[in-house]
Design a protein around this motif. Sequence first.
Motif, PDB file in Angstrom:
ATOM      1  N   VAL A   1       0.841  -1.205   0.000  1.00  0.00           N
ATOM      2  CA  VAL A   1       0.000   0.000   0.000  1.00  0.00           C
ATOM      3  C   VAL A   1       0.867   1.242   0.000  1.00  0.00           C
ATOM      4  O   VAL A   1       0.610   2.195  -0.750  1.00  0.00           O
ATOM      5  N   TRP A   2       1.919   1.237   0.819  1.00  0.00           N
ATOM      6  CA  TRP A   2       2.769   2.427   0.926  1.00  0.00           C
ATOM      7  C   TRP A   2       3.562   2.658  -0.352  1.00  0.00           C
ATOM      8  O   TRP A   2       3.740   3.805  -0.777  1.00  0.00           O
ATOM      9  N   LEU A   3       4.035   1.604  -0.967  1.00  0.00           N
ATOM     10  CA  LEU A   3       4.751   1.753  -2.236  1.00  0.00           C
ATOM     11  C   LEU A   3       3.822   2.276  -3.326  1.00  0.00           C
ATOM     12  O   LEU A   3       4.203   3.157  -4.106  1.00  0.00           O
ATOM     13  N   ALA A   4       2.616   1.752  -3.392  1.00  0.00           N
ATOM     14  CA  ALA A   4       1.657   2.207  -4.401  1.00  0.00           C
ATOM     15  C   ALA A   4       1.308   3.680  -4.190  1.00  0.00           C
ATOM     16  O   ALA A   4       1.248   4.453  -5.157  1.00  0.00           O
ATOM     17  N   ILE A   5       1.078   4.068  -2.950  1.00  0.00           N
ATOM     18  CA  ILE A   5       0.782   5.482  -2.656  1.00  0.00           C
ATOM     19  C   ILE A   5       1.967   6.355  -3.074  1.00  0.00           C
ATOM     20  O   ILE A   5       1.789   7.422  -3.664  1.00  0.00           O
ATOM     21  N   GLY A   6       3.168   5.892  -2.784  1.00  0.00           N
ATOM     22  CA  GLY A   6       4.356   6.646  -3.183  1.00  0.00           C
ATOM     23  C   GLY A   6       4.463   6.814  -4.682  1.00  0.00           C
ATOM     24  O   GLY A   6       4.794   7.901  -5.177  1.00  0.00           O
ATOM     25  N   HIS A   7       4.169   5.761  -5.447  1.00  0.00           N
ATOM     26  CA  HIS A   7       4.223   5.859  -6.905  1.00  0.00           C
ATOM     27  C   HIS A   7       3.152   6.812  -7.434  1.00  0.00           C
ATOM     28  O   HIS A   7       3.403   7.592  -8.355  1.00  0.00           O
ATOM     29  N   VAL A   8       1.965   6.755  -6.869  1.00  0.00           N
ATOM     30  CA  VAL A   8       0.884   7.640  -7.322  1.00  0.00           C
ATOM     31  C   VAL A   8       1.212   9.091  -6.987  1.00  0.00           C
ATOM     32  O   VAL A   8       1.059   9.987  -7.823  1.00  0.00           O
TER      33      VAL A   8
ATOM     34  N   ASN B   1       5.623   5.628 -13.938  1.00  0.00           N
ATOM     35  CA  ASN B   1       5.502   5.502 -12.491  1.00  0.00           C
ATOM     36  C   ASN B   1       4.213   4.779 -12.114  1.00  0.00           C
ATOM     37  O   ASN B   1       4.202   3.948 -11.214  1.00  0.00           O
ATOM     38  N   LEU B   2       3.132   5.069 -12.818  1.00  0.00           N
ATOM     39  CA  LEU B   2       1.866   4.385 -12.547  1.00  0.00           C
ATOM     40  C   LEU B   2       1.904   2.913 -12.976  1.00  0.00           C
ATOM     41  O   LEU B   2       1.185   2.086 -12.417  1.00  0.00           O
ATOM     42  N   LYS B   3       2.736   2.584 -13.978  1.00  0.00           N
ATOM     43  CA  LYS B   3       2.879   1.183 -14.384  1.00  0.00           C
ATOM     44  C   LYS B   3       3.509   0.332 -13.283  1.00  0.00           C
ATOM     45  O   LYS B   3       3.335  -0.876 -13.263  1.00  0.00           O
ATOM     46  N   LEU B   4       4.220   0.972 -12.371  1.00  0.00           N
ATOM     47  CA  LEU B   4       4.854   0.248 -11.275  1.00  0.00           C
ATOM     48  C   LEU B   4       3.894  -0.062 -10.136  1.00  0.00           C
ATOM     49  O   LEU B   4       4.199  -0.869  -9.256  1.00  0.00           O
ATOM     50  N   VAL B   5       2.716   0.566 -10.133  1.00  0.00           N
ATOM     51  CA  VAL B   5       1.765   0.376  -9.031  1.00  0.00           C
ATOM     52  C   VAL B   5       1.281  -1.070  -8.916  1.00  0.00           C
ATOM     53  O   VAL B   5       1.331  -1.643  -7.822  1.00  0.00           O
TER      54      VAL B   5
ATOM     55  N   ILE C   1       2.003  12.423  -9.802  1.00  0.00           N
ATOM     56  CA  ILE C   1       1.174  13.626  -9.956  1.00  0.00           C
ATOM     57  C   ILE C   1       1.992  14.824 -10.438  1.00  0.00           C
ATOM     58  O   ILE C   1       1.608  15.468 -11.419  1.00  0.00           O
ATOM     59  N   PRO C   2       3.132  15.174  -9.824  1.00  0.00           N
ATOM     60  CA  PRO C   2       3.896  16.308 -10.355  1.00  0.00           C
ATOM     61  C   PRO C   2       4.429  16.063 -11.764  1.00  0.00           C
ATOM     62  O   PRO C   2       4.593  17.007 -12.540  1.00  0.00           O
TER      63      PRO C   2
ATOM     64  N   SER D   1       3.680  18.560 -16.176  1.00  0.00           N
ATOM     65  CA  SER D   1       4.431  19.082 -17.315  1.00  0.00           C
ATOM     66  C   SER D   1       4.253  18.141 -18.501  1.00  0.00           C
ATOM     67  O   SER D   1       4.090  16.936 -18.336  1.00  0.00           O
ATOM     68  N   ILE D   2       4.298  18.682 -19.673  1.00  0.00           N
ATOM     69  CA  ILE D   2       4.107  17.870 -20.881  1.00  0.00           C
ATOM     70  C   ILE D   2       5.236  16.852 -21.027  1.00  0.00           C
ATOM     71  O   ILE D   2       5.007  15.698 -21.374  1.00  0.00           O
ATOM     72  N   ILE D   3       6.439  17.256 -20.715  1.00  0.00           N
ATOM     73  CA  ILE D   3       7.581  16.355 -20.835  1.00  0.00           C
ATOM     74  C   ILE D   3       7.484  15.214 -19.824  1.00  0.00           C
ATOM     75  O   ILE D   3       7.907  14.091 -20.084  1.00  0.00           O
ATOM     76  N   GLY D   4       6.887  15.479 -18.668  1.00  0.00           N
ATOM     77  CA  GLY D   4       6.827  14.483 -17.612  1.00  0.00           C
ATOM     78  C   GLY D   4       5.696  13.484 -17.735  1.00  0.00           C
ATOM     79  O   GLY D   4       5.649  12.517 -16.976  1.00  0.00           O
TER      80      GLY D   4
END
Length: 124
Positions: free
Chosen positions: A79-86, A105-109, A90-91, A95-98
Amino acid sequence: MRTLLNVIWLVFAGIWLAIGYALAGIICCILIVTIPFGIASFRIAAYALWPFGRTVVRDPDSGVFSLIGNIIWFVVAGVWLAIGHVVTSIPLFLSIIGIPMGWANLKLVPVSLLPLGARIVDID
């Protein structure tokens, strides 16, 4: 394009994620009882280094021990790792580049939530 995205990911986020997961894997392997979690951490570390062009596939023959291990992992760390990835994605989405990095990062959830019984395979 995948190679370029993987190199950018590696420089800005992937190396740090991989080091973190690898350190967790080393600690889990030292504790002997948690070796399956250590192996899963090493697998996630490899995925965190080079995520573009790869995906997570569930192994239908993983068995009841993977289920029990995933429940323990989910409660203790998943749970903590998933929250960290989410939260860190977000930041990146601001940005368009990000945006591709946010998706990576979401694929790692899913694999950080339930790593046992998961295989990381090439998309091709």
